[in-house]
Motif scaffolding. Structure first.
Motif, PDB file in Angstrom:
ATOM      1  N   VAL A 165       2.429   7.326   3.052  1.00 31.63           N
ATOM      2  CA  VAL A 165       1.799   6.247   4.012  1.00 31.63           C
ATOM      3  C   VAL A 165       0.394   6.244   4.066  1.00 31.63           C
ATOM      4  O   VAL A 165      -0.314   7.018   4.509  1.00 31.63           O
ATOM      5  CB  VAL A 165       2.325   6.515   5.678  1.00 31.63           C
ATOM      6  N   ILE A 189      -6.575   9.576  -0.101  1.00 30.79           N
ATOM      7  CA  ILE A 189      -5.907  10.738   0.009  1.00 30.79           C
ATOM      8  C   ILE A 189      -4.703  10.471  -0.394  1.00 30.79           C
ATOM      9  O   ILE A 189      -4.010  11.183  -1.430  1.00 30.79           O
ATOM     10  CB  ILE A 189      -5.839  11.434   1.326  1.00 30.79           C
ATOM     11  N   THR A 213       2.937  -3.962   4.311  1.00 28.78           N
ATOM     12  CA  THR A 213       4.180  -3.225   5.085  1.00 28.78           C
ATOM     13  C   THR A 213       3.685  -2.054   5.938  1.00 28.78           C
ATOM     14  O   THR A 213       2.710  -1.416   5.715  1.00 28.78           O
ATOM     15  CB  THR A 213       4.918  -2.502   3.945  1.00 28.78           C
ATOM     16  N   ALA A 270      -1.290   9.580   5.459  1.00 29.45           N
ATOM     17  CA  ALA A 270      -2.762   9.667   4.934  1.00 29.45           C
ATOM     18  C   ALA A 270      -3.374   8.251   5.349  1.00 29.45           C
ATOM     19  O   ALA A 270      -3.622   7.256   4.568  1.00 29.45           O
ATOM     20  CB  ALA A 270      -2.968   9.879   3.802  1.00 29.45           C
ATOM     21  N   ARG A 301      -9.033   9.335   8.817  1.00 33.24           N
ATOM     22  CA  ARG A 301      -9.530  10.297   9.634  1.00 33.24           C
ATOM     23  C   ARG A 301     -10.745  10.122  10.622  1.00 33.24           C
ATOM     24  O   ARG A 301     -11.158   8.800  10.934  1.00 33.24           O
ATOM     25  CB  ARG A 301     -10.250  11.212   8.568  1.00 33.24           C
ATOM     26  N   PHE A 359     -10.484  10.264  -7.083  1.00 31.04           N
ATOM     27  CA  PHE A 359     -10.204  10.802  -8.324  1.00 31.04           C
ATOM     28  C   PHE A 359      -8.584  10.723  -8.890  1.00 31.04           C
ATOM     29  O   PHE A 359      -7.864  11.593  -8.932  1.00 31.04           O
ATOM     30  CB  PHE A 359     -10.389  12.130  -7.997  1.00 31.04           C
TER      31      PHE A 359
HETATM   32  P1  NAD Z   1      -8.507   5.936   3.763  1.00 29.11           P
HETATM   33  O1  NAD Z   1      -9.073   5.124   4.828  1.00 29.11           O
HETATM   34  O2  NAD Z   1      -8.985   6.003   2.285  1.00 29.11           O
HETATM   35  O3  NAD Z   1      -7.070   5.232   3.615  1.00 29.11           O
HETATM   36  C1  NAD Z   1      -6.246   5.053   4.409  1.00 29.11           C
HETATM   37  C2  NAD Z   1      -5.281   3.808   4.095  1.00 29.11           C
HETATM   38  O4  NAD Z   1      -4.314   3.821   4.978  1.00 29.11           O
HETATM   39  C3  NAD Z   1      -6.068   2.448   4.070  1.00 29.11           C
HETATM   40  O5  NAD Z   1      -5.781   1.764   2.787  1.00 29.11           O
HETATM   41  C4  NAD Z   1      -5.356   1.824   5.312  1.00 29.11           C
HETATM   42  O6  NAD Z   1      -5.228   0.372   4.946  1.00 29.11           O
HETATM   43  C5  NAD Z   1      -3.814   2.550   5.390  1.00 29.11           C
HETATM   44  N1  NAD Z   1      -3.161   2.512   6.655  1.00 29.11           N
HETATM   45  C6  NAD Z   1      -3.884   2.461   7.935  1.00 29.11           C
HETATM   46  N2  NAD Z   1      -2.785   2.804   8.589  1.00 29.11           N
HETATM   47  C7  NAD Z   1      -1.545   2.300   8.065  1.00 29.11           C
HETATM   48  C8  NAD Z   1      -0.168   2.363   8.425  1.00 29.11           C
HETATM   49  N3  NAD Z   1       0.257   2.510   9.731  1.00 29.11           N
HETATM   50  N4  NAD Z   1       0.543   2.158   7.716  1.00 29.11           N
HETATM   51  C9  NAD Z   1       0.422   1.897   6.135  1.00 29.11           C
HETATM   52  N5  NAD Z   1      -0.917   1.910   5.968  1.00 29.11           N
HETATM   53  C10 NAD Z   1      -2.104   2.367   6.663  1.00 29.11           C
HETATM   54  O7  NAD Z   1      -8.118   7.429   4.549  1.00 29.11           O
HETATM   55  P2  NAD Z   1      -7.626   8.710   3.779  1.00 29.11           P
HETATM   56  O8  NAD Z   1      -6.894   8.301   2.546  1.00 29.11           O
HETATM   57  O9  NAD Z   1      -6.795   9.139   4.760  1.00 29.11           O
HETATM   58  O10 NAD Z   1      -9.029   9.483   3.712  1.00 29.11           O
HETATM   59  C11 NAD Z   1      -9.698   9.828   4.736  1.00 29.11           C
HETATM   60  C12 NAD Z   1     -11.041   9.894   4.299  1.00 29.11           C
HETATM   61  O11 NAD Z   1     -11.195  11.019   3.602  1.00 29.11           O
HETATM   62  C13 NAD Z   1     -11.336   8.681   3.521  1.00 29.11           C
HETATM   63  O12 NAD Z   1     -11.966   7.715   4.286  1.00 29.11           O
HETATM   64  C14 NAD Z   1     -12.614   9.450   2.686  1.00 29.11           C
HETATM   65  O13 NAD Z   1     -13.770   9.358   3.438  1.00 29.11           O
HETATM   66  C15 NAD Z   1     -12.045  10.955   2.622  1.00 29.11           C
HETATM   67  N6  NAD Z   1     -11.598  11.426   1.186  1.00 29.11           N
HETATM   68  C16 NAD Z   1     -12.526  11.118   0.355  1.00 29.11           C
HETATM   69  C17 NAD Z   1     -11.747  11.577  -0.997  1.00 29.11           C
HETATM   70  C18 NAD Z   1     -12.939  11.556  -2.211  1.00 29.11           C
HETATM   71  O14 NAD Z   1     -14.178  11.122  -2.070  1.00 29.11           O
HETATM   72  N7  NAD Z   1     -12.332  11.306  -3.246  1.00 29.11           N
HETATM   73  C19 NAD Z   1     -10.720  12.085  -1.187  1.00 29.11           C
HETATM   74  C20 NAD Z   1      -9.968  12.073  -0.072  1.00 29.11           C
HETATM   75  C21 NAD Z   1     -10.479  11.635   1.184  1.00 29.11           C
END
Ligand code: NAD
Length: 470
Positions: A179, A184, A235, A269, A272, A351
């Motif tokens: 999700v 992540i 969705t 995911a 945060r 990544f």
């Molecule tokens: P994210 O903000 O990257 O992605 C969350 C996604 O979930 C978004 O696309 C959003 O539209 C979607 N979303 C939100 N609510 C939803 C729902 N109810 N149903 C379906 N989709 C939904 O957040 P993340 O992947 O959880 O990562 C958190 C943070 O951790 C990132 O913002 C980033 O800063 C950091 N992170 C960075 C890296 C990296 O630098 N490579 C890797 C992992 C995490």
């Protein structure tokens, strides 16, 4: 027991430990408080590092599969999950142990425990050994990070994972629903897909990685459609119920139509939230905004002059390298140096395979700001190095100010984009012109040439593509 410290850093993630180490290097007496025995924070223990170790495993599996394109065929891999887990754990221990050594060498005073503010000069620390300590400070740096957002009304079930439990890699489920199509979700989704799970992704917005320019996300989406079982956009998940074999999920699409499907596991995911609650900030003058981020100035100083805040708790982007840089700025400010946090480019890297990386101004932001820019793109199909790697699914893009020819942003999708972006960061940060990048001799044959040729194409002179200047 009451003790004093010139500087106390709360939270030993990449922001906190970078701050504590620089403070020690500058001769400031510094205490570093964290629940873990060694520094590392979420990034090293439960985030960036273990996920990259697992993504390396995924990459080897995927490259071995792809080798049949050029005549090298391997049998299907036999995966010893215990060994994979041990290896990942060793990577984490090696790094966190190394940081523990650096704490000793620098004579940083570590306290293992959690801290809450009593007032603007005092902390109460609950130590992991059960004892308590009252600590007074002259300055404090708050770097308590963030935690995953949970979906509301979820059943309590071990089959619903967050990034931490997904990294534990208890098993490889036959089916996994992710999700959230963000950082992540896509990184860990890739890991599980390459290890053998049928991965589906559900994203609430109209595209994966909503923060990235669409032309980059499209290149990634094309490949993810091959390795993932399904990608559901526009969705929402409206309900989850635990069943004997997993979790039954109710989806609602853009037309409000509902459907149900069962998955062995679900990984949530969806972003945060900053860890600004439960640390006694109400006992200080620190102000927090509606989203829970601590308000700070250019020196990372909060509304309470003795307290600074850095990293995820101090605002977006929630990235380790931004936290480390802020940590160093805060320490220099405390040391009385004239500094400010004012980067032109904070790189972002996803990544996945291919990787996506960008820095500085994005095309989307330029459009939102009504800013006149010239965009040049160099497709990797024209890169000799990409062809030798059998990975022409890439694109290098430069965002240029047509009045000054200054490079304002760089974005790359393709294998190794995360490494390649560093040149873009330096170019943007130093105010390089397109001609600087064009006139810099890049090694051949490498993917870095796509940056140079991108700059050449701004002048209508790229050697390997014919795109005359209009
Ligand atoms: P994210 O903000 O990257 O992605 C969350 C996604 O979930 C978004 O696309 C959003 O539209 C979607 N979303 C939100 N609510 C939803 C729902 N109810 N149903 C379906 N989709 C939904 O957040 P993340 O992947 O959880 O990562 C958190 C943070 O951790 C990132 O913002 C980033 O800063 C950091 N992170 C960075 C890296 C990296 O630098 N490579 C890797 C992992 C995490």
């Amino acid at each position: 027991m009451i003790s004093t410290s010139n500087l106390v850093v709360i939270g030993a993630g990449p922001g906190g430990y970078a701050a504590a180490f620089l403070a020690a290097d500058l001769g400031i007496d510094v205490t570093l408080i964290d629940p873990e025995a060694n520094p590392g924070g979420v990034c090293l223990y439960r985030g960036c590092i273990p996920s990259k170790a697992l993504l390396h495993v995924a990459k080897v599996i995927s490259e071995a599969k792809a080798a049949k394109n050029f005549g090298v065929e391997f049998v299907s891999p036999k995966i010893d999950l215990d060994k994979v887990r041990r290896w990942k754990q060793n990577v984490v221990s090696q790094l966190t142990g190394g940081l523990g050594q650096l704490v000793k060498q620098r004579k940083v005073k570590p306290i293992q425990g959690t801290a809450t503010f009593v007032n603007s000069q005092t902390l109460k620390v609950k130590k992991t050994d059960g004892s308590e300590e009252t600590l007074s400070f002259k300055n404090c740096i708050l770097s308590t990070g963030s935690h995953p957002i949970a979906l509301p009304n979820l059943p309590a079930s071990a089959k619903i994972l967050d990034s931490t439990s997904a990294l534990d890699l208890k098993d490889v489920p036959q089916t996994l629903l992710v999700v959230g199509g963000g950082y992540i979700g896509l990184e860990l989704g890739t890991v599980y897909a390459e290890l053998g799970s049928k991965v589906s992704v559900v994203e609430m917005t109209s595209g994966l990685l909503p923060g990235a320019d669409r032309d980059l996300a499209d290149v990634l989406s094309k490949r993810l459609k091959i390795i993932f079982n399904a990608i559901m956009l526009n969705t929402k998940v409206v309900k989850m119920e635990e069943t004997a074999n997993g979790i039954t999920v109710t989806f609602q699409d853009g037309e409000q139509k509902e459907s149900k499907k069962e998955f062995n596991n679900v990984l949530v995911a969806i972003g945060r939230r900053p860890n600004s609650k439960g640390i006694g900030l109400e006992n200080t003058k620190v102000e927090v905004d509606q989203r829970g981020f601590v308000k700070i100035n250019a020196q990372r100083q909060t509304s309470d002059p003795a307290i600074y805040a850095i990293g995820d708790i101090a605002g977006e982007p929630m990235l380790a390298h931004k936290a480390s840089h802020e940590g160093r700025v805060a320490v220099e400010a405390i040391a009385g140096h004239k500094v400010a946090f004012e980067p032109h480019a904070i790189p972002a890297v996803v990544f996945t395979d291919p990787e996506i990386a960008w820095c500085g101004l994005t095309e989307t932001e330029a459009a939102q700001q009504n800013r006149t820019i010239k965009v040049v793109k160099f497709p990797w199909a024209a890169s000799g190095r990409a062809i030798t790697l059998d990975r022409t699914d890439g694109l290098t893009k430069l965002i240029i100010d047509p009045n000054t020819e200054r490079i304002l942003g760089v974005a790359i999708v393709g294998v190794g984009a995360g490494e390649l972006i560093a040149e873009g960061v330096l170019a943007v940060e130093m105010g390089s012109l397109a001609s600087d990048m064009k006139l810099t001799i890049h090694p051949h044959p490498t993917l870095t040439e796509t940056l140079m040729e991108g700059a050449e194409s701004y002048f209508g002179q790229a050697t390997h593509i014919y795109r005359p200047k209009k």
